[in-house]
Motif scaffolding. Structure first.
Motif, mmCIF file in Angstrom:
data_model
loop_
_atom_site.group_PDB
_atom_site.id
_atom_site.type_symbol
_atom_site.label_atom_id
_atom_site.label_comp_id
_atom_site.label_asym_id
_atom_site.label_seq_id
_atom_site.Cartn_x
_atom_site.Cartn_y
_atom_site.Cartn_z
ATOM 1 N N THR A 6 0.831 -1.334 0.100
ATOM 2 C CA THR A 6 0.041 0.007 0.196
ATOM 3 C C THR A 6 0.863 1.321 -0.091
ATOM 4 O OG1 THR A 6 -0.395 0.281 2.487
ATOM 5 C CG2 THR A 6 -1.836 -1.049 1.263
ATOM 6 N N HIS B 208 -4.866 7.436 4.963
ATOM 7 C CA HIS B 208 -3.789 7.998 4.634
ATOM 8 C C HIS B 208 -2.706 8.274 5.527
ATOM 9 C CE1 HIS B 208 -6.205 10.350 1.110
ATOM 10 N NE2 HIS B 208 -6.443 8.926 0.944
ATOM 11 N N SER C 65 0.911 6.880 1.626
ATOM 12 C CA SER C 65 0.103 5.682 1.664
ATOM 13 C C SER C 65 -1.505 6.139 1.497
ATOM 14 C CB SER C 65 0.008 4.507 2.481
ATOM 15 O OG SER C 65 -0.777 3.665 2.271
ATOM 16 N N TYR C 66 -2.274 5.745 0.281
ATOM 17 C CA TYR C 66 -3.457 6.075 0.223
ATOM 18 C C TYR C 66 -4.620 5.247 0.711
ATOM 19 C CZ TYR C 66 -2.246 10.126 -2.629
ATOM 20 O OH TYR C 66 -1.503 11.762 -2.836
ATOM 21 N N TRP C 67 -4.195 4.046 0.938
ATOM 22 C CA TRP C 67 -4.806 2.826 1.399
ATOM 23 C C TRP C 67 -4.159 1.936 2.460
ATOM 24 C CZ3 TRP C 67 -9.331 3.679 -0.895
ATOM 25 C CH2 TRP C 67 -9.302 4.425 -2.156
ATOM 26 N N THR D 277 -13.574 4.875 3.517
ATOM 27 C CA THR D 277 -12.925 3.994 2.703
ATOM 28 C C THR D 277 -11.438 3.892 2.625
ATOM 29 O OG1 THR D 277 -13.205 5.190 0.789
ATOM 30 C CG2 THR D 277 -15.070 3.981 1.142
ATOM 31 N N SER D 278 -10.625 5.025 3.109
ATOM 32 C CA SER D 278 -9.399 4.770 3.034
ATOM 33 C C SER D 278 -8.571 5.646 4.134
ATOM 34 C CB SER D 278 -8.858 5.446 1.646
ATOM 35 O OG SER D 278 -9.147 6.888 1.734
ATOM 36 N N PRO E 172 -3.133 0.056 5.737
ATOM 37 C CA PRO E 172 -3.926 -0.954 6.421
ATOM 38 C C PRO E 172 -4.531 -0.601 7.902
ATOM 39 C CG PRO E 172 -1.598 -1.865 6.455
ATOM 40 C CD PRO E 172 -1.757 -0.353 5.475
#
Length: 188
Positions: free
Chosen positions: A36, A91, A132-134, A88-89, A136
């Motif tokens: 990610t 960062h 990181s945009y996604w 949904t994400s 964990p």
């Protein structure tokens, strides 16, 4: 495939990018992010929001870039955090605690150019670099060894496809700050 978009950015130098990667590695965060982690060559400070790419808009933005008259400045990245950008994400971003006056001047310069061209692309931009945009999971704000980043040029880029990347369409040097005028506050 994503629709190409245009925007202004500043990209960290190779040395700054390596320092950021070292911070991630030293803390095991690169391993936590795994695949990610956004490609380091794409790390940047946004200076406008993305706009759909058209030949007319590309021409207008090239004109704006050619008229940027702001001075170079130093952004001091000194913390990292991972927060939910939306439901949904998550960062993960390197942040600067202090907002340099040079950043505000550059953003105003670009905003004025966009407005003169009848374009909108300038909601607020905080001093940060998203890695990181996604992610964990979230990451509580962590202080890091300060990384000074001298922003001395503006890029006009077009985002493209698979693998996702930014193609540089134009680059313009910022004016050097007169000796002794950059405040210590911007440096530390």
């Amino acid at each position: 495939m994503t629709t190409p978009s245009l925007f202004f950015m500043a990209k960290p130098s190779t040395e700054v990018r390596h320092a950021m990667q070292q911070v991630l590695a030293d803390n095991g965060w690169d391993g936590q992010l795994g695949d990610t982690l956004f490609a380091p060559d794409n790390w940047h400070q946004s200076l406008s929001h993305p706009m759909p790419s058209t030949p007319a808009r590309r021409h207008a933005l090239m004109e704006i870039g050619a008229h940027v008259r702001s001075q170079a400045f130093t952004l001091l990245l000194n913390r990292i955090a991972g927060t939910a950008a939306d439901p949904t994400s998550i960062h993960w971003k390197f942040y600067a605690t202090t907002r340099p006056a040079g950043l505000d001047a550059l953003l105003a310069n670009i905003r004025d150019g966009l407005q003169a061209q009848g374009l909108d692309g300038m909601p607020g931009h905080s001093p940060h670099v998203t890695v990181s945009y996604w992610a964990p999971h979230k990451l509580a704000r962590q202080p890091i060894r300060p990384i000074p980043w001298r922003i001395d040029e503006v890029l006009l880029v077009e985002s493209q496809g698979d693998p996702y990347r930014y193609n540089t369409l134009g680059r313009w040097s910022l004016r050097p700050a007169p000796q002794g005028l950059e405040s210590q506050r911007e440096l530390w």
